[in-house]
Design an enzyme around this catalytic site. Sequence first.
Site, PDB file in Angstrom:
ATOM      1  N   ASP A 195      57.856  21.725  36.415  1.00 34.34           N
ATOM      2  CA  ASP A 195      58.470  21.201  37.636  1.00 34.34           C
ATOM      3  C   ASP A 195      59.991  21.239  37.593  1.00 34.34           C
ATOM      4  O   ASP A 195      60.670  20.385  38.164  1.00 34.34           O
ATOM      5  CB  ASP A 195      57.987  19.759  37.908  1.00 34.34           C
ATOM      6  CG  ASP A 195      56.472  19.681  37.943  1.00 34.34           C
ATOM      7  OD1 ASP A 195      55.856  20.614  38.474  1.00 34.34           O
ATOM      8  OD2 ASP A 195      55.910  18.698  37.422  1.00 34.34           O
ATOM      9  N   GLY A 217      61.807  23.421  39.012  1.00 27.59           N
ATOM     10  CA  GLY A 217      62.363  24.037  40.219  1.00 27.59           C
ATOM     11  C   GLY A 217      62.229  25.554  40.184  1.00 27.59           C
ATOM     12  O   GLY A 217      63.001  26.271  40.821  1.00 27.59           O
ATOM     13  N   GLY A 246      59.949  27.372  41.564  1.00 25.96           N
ATOM     14  CA  GLY A 246      59.627  27.897  42.894  1.00 25.96           C
ATOM     15  C   GLY A 246      60.882  28.173  43.696  1.00 25.96           C
ATOM     16  O   GLY A 246      61.040  29.237  44.298  1.00 25.96           O
ATOM     17  N   HIS A 269      54.518  25.018  42.944  1.00 27.54           N
ATOM     18  CA  HIS A 269      55.889  25.517  43.072  1.00 27.54           C
ATOM     19  C   HIS A 269      56.370  25.304  44.507  1.00 27.54           C
ATOM     20  O   HIS A 269      55.773  25.824  45.448  1.00 27.54           O
ATOM     21  CB  HIS A 269      55.957  27.002  42.698  1.00 27.54           C
ATOM     22  CG  HIS A 269      55.657  27.240  41.239  1.00 27.54           C
ATOM     23  ND1 HIS A 269      55.670  28.475  40.657  1.00 27.54           N
ATOM     24  CD2 HIS A 269      55.341  26.360  40.241  1.00 27.54           C
ATOM     25  CE1 HIS A 269      55.386  28.352  39.361  1.00 27.54           C
ATOM     26  NE2 HIS A 269      55.168  27.082  39.105  1.00 27.54           N
ATOM     27  N   THR A 289      45.540  18.421  34.976  1.00 28.20           N
ATOM     28  CA  THR A 289      45.550  18.408  36.442  1.00 28.20           C
ATOM     29  C   THR A 289      44.116  18.428  36.997  1.00 28.20           C
ATOM     30  O   THR A 289      43.932  18.402  38.204  1.00 28.20           O
ATOM     31  CB  THR A 289      46.299  19.633  36.982  1.00 28.20           C
ATOM     32  OG1 THR A 289      45.646  20.811  36.465  1.00 28.20           O
ATOM     33  CG2 THR A 289      47.761  19.630  36.552  1.00 28.20           C
ATOM     34  N   THR A 308      49.263  17.152  41.874  1.00 29.21           N
ATOM     35  CA  THR A 308      48.387  15.979  41.760  1.00 29.21           C
ATOM     36  C   THR A 308      48.979  14.717  42.380  1.00 29.21           C
ATOM     37  O   THR A 308      48.309  13.691  42.439  1.00 29.21           O
ATOM     38  CB  THR A 308      48.096  15.674  40.272  1.00 29.21           C
ATOM     39  OG1 THR A 308      49.348  15.498  39.615  1.00 29.21           O
ATOM     40  CG2 THR A 308      47.330  16.800  39.605  1.00 29.21           C
TER      41      THR A 308
HETATM   42  P1  GDP Z   1      58.323  24.028  39.928  1.00 25.13           P
HETATM   43  O1  GDP Z   1      56.935  23.686  39.580  1.00 25.13           O
HETATM   44  O2  GDP Z   1      59.140  24.364  38.708  1.00 25.13           O
HETATM   45  O3  GDP Z   1      58.433  25.106  40.969  1.00 25.13           O
HETATM   46  O4  GDP Z   1      58.969  22.702  40.533  1.00 25.13           O
HETATM   47  P2  GDP Z   1      58.294  21.722  41.624  1.00 25.13           P
HETATM   48  O5  GDP Z   1      58.318  22.394  42.932  1.00 25.13           O
HETATM   49  O6  GDP Z   1      56.979  21.213  41.145  1.00 25.13           O
HETATM   50  O7  GDP Z   1      59.276  20.474  41.554  1.00 25.13           O
HETATM   51  C1  GDP Z   1      60.634  20.586  41.813  1.00 25.13           C
HETATM   52  C2  GDP Z   1      60.972  19.650  42.971  1.00 25.13           C
HETATM   53  O8  GDP Z   1      62.367  19.499  43.051  1.00 25.13           O
HETATM   54  C3  GDP Z   1      60.538  20.178  44.319  1.00 25.13           C
HETATM   55  O9  GDP Z   1      60.213  19.104  45.152  1.00 25.13           O
HETATM   56  C4  GDP Z   1      61.790  20.893  44.821  1.00 25.13           C
HETATM   57  O10 GDP Z   1      61.838  20.985  46.238  1.00 25.13           O
HETATM   58  C5  GDP Z   1      62.861  19.971  44.301  1.00 25.13           C
HETATM   59  N1  GDP Z   1      64.144  20.595  43.974  1.00 25.13           N
HETATM   60  C6  GDP Z   1      64.400  21.812  43.458  1.00 25.13           C
HETATM   61  N2  GDP Z   1      65.713  21.943  43.185  1.00 25.13           N
HETATM   62  C7  GDP Z   1      66.287  20.779  43.529  1.00 25.13           C
HETATM   63  C8  GDP Z   1      67.619  20.263  43.439  1.00 25.13           C
HETATM   64  O11 GDP Z   1      68.539  20.914  42.975  1.00 25.13           O
HETATM   65  N3  GDP Z   1      67.833  18.987  43.866  1.00 25.13           N
HETATM   66  C9  GDP Z   1      66.839  18.212  44.377  1.00 25.13           C
HETATM   67  N4  GDP Z   1      67.140  16.985  44.773  1.00 25.13           N
HETATM   68  N5  GDP Z   1      65.566  18.658  44.471  1.00 25.13           N
HETATM   69  C10 GDP Z   1      65.308  19.906  44.042  1.00 25.13           C
HETATM   70  P1  IMO Z   2      54.464  23.850  37.272  1.00 24.84           P
HETATM   71  O1  IMO Z   2      54.246  25.343  37.292  1.00 24.84           O
HETATM   72  C1  IMO Z   2      53.966  19.999  35.257  1.00 24.84           C
HETATM   73  C2  IMO Z   2      50.562  19.648  32.495  1.00 24.84           C
HETATM   74  C3  IMO Z   2      49.567  18.636  32.996  1.00 24.84           C
HETATM   75  C4  IMO Z   2      48.997  18.161  31.669  1.00 24.84           C
HETATM   76  C5  IMO Z   2      48.976  19.438  30.830  1.00 24.84           C
HETATM   77  C6  IMO Z   2      47.634  20.142  30.808  1.00 24.84           C
HETATM   78  O2  IMO Z   2      54.330  23.218  38.605  1.00 24.84           O
HETATM   79  O3  IMO Z   2      55.706  23.503  36.545  1.00 24.84           O
HETATM   80  P2  IMO Z   2      46.216  21.496  32.616  1.00 24.84           P
HETATM   81  O4  IMO Z   2      45.698  21.079  33.954  1.00 24.84           O
HETATM   82  O5  IMO Z   2      47.105  22.691  32.653  1.00 24.84           O
HETATM   83  O6  IMO Z   2      45.134  21.639  31.590  1.00 24.84           O
HETATM   84  O7  IMO Z   2      47.115  20.228  32.121  1.00 24.84           O
HETATM   85  O8  IMO Z   2      49.945  20.297  31.412  1.00 24.84           O
HETATM   86  N1  IMO Z   2      50.927  20.696  33.496  1.00 24.84           N
HETATM   87  C7  IMO Z   2      52.014  20.675  34.255  1.00 24.84           C
HETATM   88  N2  IMO Z   2      52.970  19.727  34.381  1.00 24.84           N
HETATM   89  N3  IMO Z   2      54.050  21.168  35.956  1.00 24.84           N
HETATM   90  C8  IMO Z   2      53.113  22.116  35.825  1.00 24.84           C
HETATM   91  O9  IMO Z   2      53.196  23.316  36.428  1.00 24.84           O
HETATM   92  C9  IMO Z   2      52.018  21.882  34.957  1.00 24.84           C
HETATM   93  N4  IMO Z   2      50.931  22.597  34.613  1.00 24.84           N
HETATM   94  C10 IMO Z   2      50.279  21.862  33.712  1.00 24.84           C
HETATM   95  O10 IMO Z   2      50.173  17.592  33.711  1.00 24.84           O
HETATM   96  O11 IMO Z   2      49.888  17.273  31.062  1.00 24.84           O
HETATM   97 MG    MG Z   3      55.548  22.106  39.856  1.00 27.58          MG
END
Ligand code: GDP
Ligand code: IMO
Ligand code: MG
Length: 449
Positions: A26, A28, A30, A54, A150, A324
């Site tokens: 997570d 960022g 995406g 993402h 997840t 989740t």
């Molecule tokens: P990913 O799984 O790596 O793609 O990341 P996620 O989308 O799960 O989580 C990143 C969250 O941070 C999302 O809600 C994005 O919209 C948000 N986000 C990304 N870059 C920034 C930033 O620079 N500042 C803030 N406040 N939010 C951001």
């Molecule tokens: P993105 O791509 C954050 C974590 C789960 C759990 C462990 C195993 O959005 O960054 P799984 O369901 O893969 O067997 O879970 O890995 N996990 C993530 N945590 N971002 C993710 O993906 C994750 N993908 C798996 O929370 O701790």
């Molecule tokens: Mg994510």
Amino acid sequence: MAPSPAISPNNTDRRHKAVVGLQWGDEGKGKIVDLLTAQHDVIVRYNGGANAGHTVVVGDQRYALHLIPAGILYPEKLCVIANGVVVDPEVLITEIDTLRARGVEVGDNLCLSDRAHVVMPYHKQQDAALERLLSSKAARSGGNLSIGTTKRGIGPAYADKVHRSTAIRVCDLLSSERLERRLRVICSIRTAELAALGVQTPPLDPDALTRRYAGLGQRLKPHIRDTTYLLHECLGDGRSMLFEGANACLLDIDHGTYPYVTSSNCSALGVPTGTGIPGRYIQEVLGTMKAYTSRVGEGPFPTEQDNAIGDRIRRRGHEYGTTTNRPRRCGWLDLVAVRYSAMICGTTGLACMLLDVLSGFDELKLCTAYRRPDGTVTDRFSPDAEQLAEMEAIYETLPGWSDKIDEATDRSRLPANARRYLDRIEEFVAVPIEIVSVGPERTQTLVKV
Ligand code: GDP
Ligand code: IMO
Ligand code: MG
């Protein structure tokens, strides 16, 4: 015999890049993949499955992608779900339909590997049942061994891939006869296994599952390809690749905080096996990292702030899971961990995300070493979960900044203390920060020129 098409010559004039997470997910990715898609032709997911979430924000539109590469908002680019991904066909079809309903083109621009493995309903049942069992009171007497997955069936699907005889691949969905032959055996084994895990469910019905999954296969058929040859043909044509990592380096099955990891190679090391593209083609690896740290699920987290600081970061960063909706655990930036991931991934540049979330703190802490239980100090990361859990974070303290920075347009115009914070990250990790992100939108990005 007709000659093979020109395949992947020494195509070094186009840059190929991987975007990976350097923490526990997570970061960022995406947002960054969407941003960088403009500079590439083919966007490739190589690992993980619908455990990924993402987020891409464009104006007032927010997209949460689980299986489809974050390049999909550019209709002229090719998006590929390669062999290393485990695909839940129902999630993929819902994602396609949802995007189309919002006016996003999803047709020939999306390809799915015929060799990607399929997440079946019983994988999700197994995942949930095992987690339940492990976190139950009985199991707790020996310590809580649940991972906090997840529950998307990721571990059981990859386990079947390794078992081989009980796996279903995307190509199997295209032949009812082949699918039925496999499911007949698998269903009897799985029914017994689910019962042993305490799941009260009627016996799995191979005929019903065959009908349902052969139907899903027909829906996905227009997208199904041998993506290995496809990607090599793209290389041969001089098209530039962007590999989109799902999950993150510290969740990597080999290099993460085992056993609190996911089941694939989500570091940059997963690109070659997950796509069939040799590592020598990937010249650049952009490591995405939050300006702080977050983690979802169980596992050690030396800089976790299970207190008002963590609550404040969670609130300001909207730290709730994209997949989740679980609250994410939050804490200070762990530079020891980031430097370890940067090393494993061969990181050539950093994207420092969510810097805006740290505005308003009087001071900020950066973890630059750990103290072991015996009092000795190390600046090495330990991917062994039990060892890492015993480490105490040692911090450097830097002054914070009070100004809002979400409208900043240039790194040089950031408050002096924000620049100092970024400089220290660059210095410690010894990798340049190429991108600073100060908000979720495409436009809230400071790119080094
Ligand atoms: P990913 O799984 O790596 O793609 O990341 P996620 O989308 O799960 O989580 C990143 C969250 O941070 C999302 O809600 C994005 O919209 C948000 N986000 C990304 N870059 C920034 C930033 O620079 N500042 C803030 N406040 N939010 C951001
Ligand atoms: P993105 O791509 C954050 C974590 C789960 C759990 C462990 C195993 O959005 O960054 P799984 O369901 O893969 O067997 O879970 O890995 N996990 C993530 N945590 N971002 C993710 O993906 C994750 N993908 C798996 O929370 O701790
Ligand atoms: Mg994510």
